[in-house]
Design an enzyme around this catalytic site. Structure first.
Site, PDB file in Angstrom:
ATOM      1  N   ALA A  83     -16.829 -40.090  53.389  1.00 34.32           N
ATOM      2  CA  ALA A  83     -17.040 -41.678  53.778  1.00 34.32           C
ATOM      3  C   ALA A  83     -17.770 -41.364  55.186  1.00 34.32           C
ATOM      4  CB  ALA A  83     -15.816 -42.049  54.126  1.00 34.32           C
ATOM      5  N   GLY A  88     -14.227 -38.251  51.139  1.00 32.14           N
ATOM      6  CA  GLY A  88     -14.732 -39.281  50.049  1.00 32.14           C
ATOM      7  C   GLY A  88     -15.641 -38.310  48.740  1.00 32.14           C
ATOM      8  N   GLU A 135     -13.011 -36.782  46.820  1.00 40.03           N
ATOM      9  CA  GLU A 135     -12.410 -37.926  46.051  1.00 40.03           C
ATOM     10  C   GLU A 135     -13.609 -38.361  44.831  1.00 40.03           C
ATOM     11  OE1 GLU A 135     -11.480 -39.501  49.808  1.00 40.03           O
ATOM     12  OE2 GLU A 135      -9.282 -39.567  49.328  1.00 40.03           O
ATOM     13  N   GLU A 172      -9.759 -35.098  56.315  1.00 38.70           N
ATOM     14  CA  GLU A 172      -9.222 -36.106  57.066  1.00 38.70           C
ATOM     15  C   GLU A 172      -8.567 -35.925  58.418  1.00 38.70           C
ATOM     16  OE1 GLU A 172      -9.803 -35.844  53.832  1.00 38.70           O
ATOM     17  OE2 GLU A 172     -10.959 -37.925  52.988  1.00 38.70           O
TER      18      GLU A 172
HETATM   19  N1  CO8 Z   1     -20.440 -39.423  57.885  1.00 37.00           N
HETATM   20  C1  CO8 Z   1     -21.522 -39.854  58.506  1.00 37.00           C
HETATM   21  N2  CO8 Z   1     -22.852 -38.971  58.652  1.00 37.00           N
HETATM   22  C2  CO8 Z   1     -22.638 -37.648  58.150  1.00 37.00           C
HETATM   23  C3  CO8 Z   1     -21.547 -37.209  57.460  1.00 37.00           C
HETATM   24  C4  CO8 Z   1     -20.275 -38.345  57.254  1.00 37.00           C
HETATM   25  N3  CO8 Z   1     -19.414 -37.786  56.572  1.00 37.00           N
HETATM   26  N4  CO8 Z   1     -21.651 -35.794  57.073  1.00 37.00           N
HETATM   27  C5  CO8 Z   1     -22.896 -35.602  57.907  1.00 37.00           C
HETATM   28  N5  CO8 Z   1     -23.399 -36.586  58.091  1.00 37.00           N
HETATM   29  C6  CO8 Z   1     -24.895 -36.676  58.860  1.00 37.00           C
HETATM   30  C7  CO8 Z   1     -24.696 -35.995  60.218  1.00 37.00           C
HETATM   31  O1  CO8 Z   1     -24.183 -36.904  61.244  1.00 37.00           O
HETATM   32  C8  CO8 Z   1     -26.095 -35.747  60.400  1.00 37.00           C
HETATM   33  O2  CO8 Z   1     -26.841 -37.018  61.036  1.00 37.00           O
HETATM   34  P1  CO8 Z   1     -27.838 -36.565  62.076  1.00 37.00           P
HETATM   35  O3  CO8 Z   1     -28.849 -35.984  61.423  1.00 37.00           O
HETATM   36  O4  CO8 Z   1     -28.597 -38.194  62.313  1.00 37.00           O
HETATM   37  O5  CO8 Z   1     -27.284 -36.054  63.493  1.00 37.00           O
HETATM   38  C9  CO8 Z   1     -26.622 -35.271  59.027  1.00 37.00           C
HETATM   39  O6  CO8 Z   1     -25.756 -35.802  58.246  1.00 37.00           O
HETATM   40  C10 CO8 Z   1     -26.598 -33.890  58.829  1.00 37.00           C
HETATM   41  O7  CO8 Z   1     -25.299 -33.324  59.122  1.00 37.00           O
HETATM   42  P2  CO8 Z   1     -25.177 -31.966  60.115  1.00 37.00           P
HETATM   43  O8  CO8 Z   1     -26.510 -31.872  61.147  1.00 37.00           O
HETATM   44  O9  CO8 Z   1     -23.907 -32.037  60.418  1.00 37.00           O
HETATM   45  O10 CO8 Z   1     -25.582 -31.059  58.900  1.00 37.00           O
HETATM   46  P3  CO8 Z   1     -24.892 -29.498  58.763  1.00 37.00           P
HETATM   47  O11 CO8 Z   1     -25.433 -28.862  57.681  1.00 37.00           O
HETATM   48  O12 CO8 Z   1     -24.628 -28.894  60.089  1.00 37.00           O
HETATM   49  O13 CO8 Z   1     -23.188 -30.017  58.457  1.00 37.00           O
HETATM   50  C11 CO8 Z   1     -21.556 -30.825  57.001  1.00 37.00           C
HETATM   51  C12 CO8 Z   1     -22.975 -30.467  57.158  1.00 37.00           C
HETATM   52  C13 CO8 Z   1     -20.628 -29.694  57.122  1.00 37.00           C
HETATM   53  C14 CO8 Z   1     -21.363 -31.807  55.920  1.00 37.00           C
HETATM   54  C15 CO8 Z   1     -21.197 -31.697  58.641  1.00 37.00           C
HETATM   55  O14 CO8 Z   1     -22.001 -32.691  58.773  1.00 37.00           O
HETATM   56  C16 CO8 Z   1     -19.742 -32.450  58.326  1.00 37.00           C
HETATM   57  O15 CO8 Z   1     -18.830 -31.550  58.676  1.00 37.00           O
HETATM   58  N6  CO8 Z   1     -19.825 -33.760  58.032  1.00 37.00           N
HETATM   59  C17 CO8 Z   1     -18.428 -34.364  57.919  1.00 37.00           C
HETATM   60  C18 CO8 Z   1     -17.712 -34.190  56.896  1.00 37.00           C
HETATM   61  C19 CO8 Z   1     -16.418 -34.771  56.790  1.00 37.00           C
HETATM   62  O16 CO8 Z   1     -15.454 -34.497  57.645  1.00 37.00           O
HETATM   63  N7  CO8 Z   1     -16.196 -35.757  55.724  1.00 37.00           N
HETATM   64  C20 CO8 Z   1     -15.091 -36.506  55.537  1.00 37.00           C
HETATM   65  C21 CO8 Z   1     -15.314 -37.846  56.159  1.00 37.00           C
HETATM   66  S1  CO8 Z   1     -13.815 -38.654  56.248  1.00 37.00           S
HETATM   67  C22 CO8 Z   1     -13.577 -39.237  54.537  1.00 37.00           C
HETATM   68  O17 CO8 Z   1     -14.472 -38.960  53.850  1.00 37.00           O
HETATM   69  C23 CO8 Z   1     -12.557 -40.070  54.165  1.00 37.00           C
HETATM   70  C24 CO8 Z   1     -12.502 -40.708  52.866  1.00 37.00           C
HETATM   71  C25 CO8 Z   1     -11.748 -42.028  52.832  1.00 37.00           C
HETATM   72  C26 CO8 Z   1     -12.128 -43.016  53.602  1.00 37.00           C
HETATM   73  C27 CO8 Z   1     -11.148 -44.346  53.704  1.00 37.00           C
HETATM   74  C28 CO8 Z   1     -11.496 -45.244  54.393  1.00 37.00           C
HETATM   75  C29 CO8 Z   1     -10.573 -45.632  55.277  1.00 37.00           C
END
Ligand code: CO8
Length: 264
Positions: free
Chosen positions: A63, A108, A111, A131
């Protein structure tokens, strides 16, 4: 459509979450677009659906953390419900869904893959429920579906530690059914979708319902459910033709023909 592409190929379809610059993260707009696409699927034509992510790095990286970062308790709950309602539509759709996980499947992303009937992955896929490292619980069904798929002990370990796992470990614990080299994933997904789509749709749909609904019932009720669904396949054109074809083959192998199931 905006952040979600939809392509119908004969009797199966491909949904691609397409927000590549944010690793296909699910914000409200992506969820809205996904819901519209899922609602629009013509089940008279489409007999299996593949869900994948755009690009070569990410299936869905969760998400949208930016969007979630300022939510109140009530907004958090309603964002969770928004995702859950759509994922339940996928899970309870009569049509089988296949997740072709082509990279990050985090939060997500993991999920949504678990709301699909079948998960296959590329060798560069990474799964996880990170999370608790962000101060929240999984909110799109992760606590429930991961425990049902890999068992509560393994699910608790993965969720409490927020540890990501590679495709080979996901295969070992039964989170995915198969792992392929990245460049072969979509061809394999399409082969699988096409095989499912070639079987009798009324029967395939009854199997999905029997397995999904039966798992939540005591065995006697689950078996009774199977009997009902088994019975419901009879007198259909597809059942008559499917069985007649087998009997013709036994009688004379030269009479083998491909059955083109009609969904009636
Ligand atoms: N949300 C928003 N933006 C994201 C997300 C995300 N989950 N994942 C990646 N992005 C964006 C980055 O911010 C970045 O944007 P920008 O270029 O503008 O800086 C772009 O995508 C590229 O990402 P990275 O530069 O970080 O790329 P890397 O190759 O270095 O890393 C990863 C890729 C490993 C995927 C890394 O981006 C990461 O760890 N992302 C977050 C993953 C995460 O923690 N996901 C779980 C989120 S929580 C969730 O899903 C809960 C679901 C239930 C919700 C319930 C609602 C209440």
């Amino acid at each position: 459509m905006g952040f979600v592409d939809y392509e119908v190929k004969e009797n199966y379809a491909i949904i691609t979450i397409n927000r590549e610059k944010a690793m296909n993260a699910l914000n409200s707009e992506v969820l809205d677009d996904l819901e519209k696409v899922v609602d629009s699927i013509d089940s008279d034509v489409v007999r299996a659906v593949i869900i994948t992510g755009a690009g070569e790095k990410s299936f869905v990286a969760g998400a949208d953390i930016g969007e979630m970062s300022t939510l109140t308790k009530a907004e958090g709950e309603s964002f969770g419900k928004k995702g859950n309602d759509i994922f339940r539509k996928i899970e309870t759709s009569p049509i089988p869904f296949i997740a072709a996980v082509n990279g990050f499947a985090l939060g997500g992303g993991c999920e949504i893959s678990m709301s699909c009937d079948i998960r296959i992955a590329s060798d560069n896929a990474l799964f996880g429920q990170p999370e608790v490292g962000l101060g929240i619980t999984p909110g799109f069904g992760g606590t429930q579906r991961l425990a049902r798929i890999v068992g509560p002990g393994m699910a608790k370990q993965l969720i409490y530690t927020a540890r990501n796992i590679k495709a080979d470990e996901a295969l070992r614990i039964g989170l995915v059914n198969a792992v392929y080299p990245a460049e072969e994933l979509m061809a394999e997904a399409e082969k699988l979708a096409s095989t499912i789509a070639g079987n009798a749709p009324i029967a395939v749909r009854a199997c999905k319902k029997a397995i999904n609904d039966g798992l939540d019932l005591p065995m006697d009720e689950a078996i009774a459910l199977e009997e009902k669904l088994f019975g419901s396949c009879f007198e259909s054109e597809d059942q008559r033709e499917g069985m007649a074809n087998f009997l013709r083959k036994k009688d004379d192998p030269a009479k083998v023909k491909h059955v083109s199931f009609k969904n009636r």
